[in-house]
Design an enzyme around this catalytic site. Structure first.
Site: not given
Length: 269
Positions: A41, A114, A158
């Protein structure tokens, strides 16, 4: 078997330097025989200010990031999962934090924005991604082929790791990928446990690539990129330095685990 690799970086605030590091580590992973590579990321930029990524997304350099990933995939004849890059969103002061996937011909074949945005405050340490990022809304997976094997790959980023329902939404999957920039504070306690849990409950491989170390903006990330097998065993791990993690996807092991413990067939909800 398909050999895969996670790339671990300590990205800074200068795009060209980060691209040079990524190119070096991509080449190293490809030379080791990896056919599918995962960047971390925020690999292009760990900015000095949270809105630096917004400026990057709106600058001519945004095209440079995409072209770089496409060229690296084509040049090394690999599937490249491009960690995350900032992309323009409907809100002018915010971006999407997005994973772009390129096939061995260099063509973009998937994009995931995301969904879950990180928020954390403990003493003086505080992060609120919602101040500069617009959340995505759609789970995304893709198929990667190597010889006669076709792998279904589920994409996540994440903080998504804390939400198991996202991974269940993919259905039966061979590989889950998690590019991340986990903080040292949370990663030192939760990172490995969450990754192994996702592998065990979905009976598939998990490949996680992290940012690591002290960054020029003062942020401290956990690293510990790793590959985990469907039984929850850590196959390979890189603790806290830039480098690569390489290992094999064994379809026979996936079948064996699911036959011995058919938990996916036992689901009732």
């Amino acid at each position: 078997m398909m050999k895969i690799a996670a790339i671990q970086m300590t990205s800074g605030s200068i795009l060209q330097d980060n691209m040079a590091t990524a190119a070096r580590l991509i080449a190293e992973a490809a030379h080791a025989g990896a056919r599918l590579l995962l960047l971390p990321e925020y690999w292009p930029l760990m900015g000095m200010h949270e809105h630096d990524k917004t400026r990057l997304a709106h600058s001519p350099l945004a095209v440079t990031m995409t072209a770089f990933m496409s060229e690296q995939a084509r040049m090394h004849d690999v599937y490249l999962i491009g960690g995350t890059v900032p992309l323009v969103s409907p809100e002018s002061d915010k971006v999407f934090n997005s994973t772009l996937v390129f096939n061995p011909e260099g063509q973009q074949m998937a994009r995931y924005d995301k969904i879950h945005l990180f928020g954390f405050t403990k003493g003086a340490e505080s992060y609120q991604e919602s101040r500069s990022i617009v959340p995505g809304s759609e789970p995304i997976s893709f198929s990667a082929q190597d010889g006669g094997n076709v792998l279904k790959v589920g994409l996540s980023i994440c903080y998504d790791l804390r939400f198991p329902e996202l991974y269940r939404s993919f259905g039966v999957t061979d590989l889950l990928v998690v590019p991340a920039a986990f903080t040292y504070t949370t990663g030192s306690v939760h990172w490995e446990i969450l990754l192994r849990a996702r592998a065990i409950e979905n009976q598939c491989y998990v490949l996680a690539s992290g940012q690591t170390g002290r960054h020029s903006n003062g942020r401290h990330t956990w690293g510990h990129s790793m590959l985990i097998d469907p039984w929850g065993k850590i196959v390979a791990e890189l603790p806290e330095s830039e480098g690569i993690v390489v290992g094999d996807i064994d379809p026979q092991l996936i079948r064996e685990v699911r036959n011995n413990l058919p938990a996916l067939q036992h689901r009732v909800m």
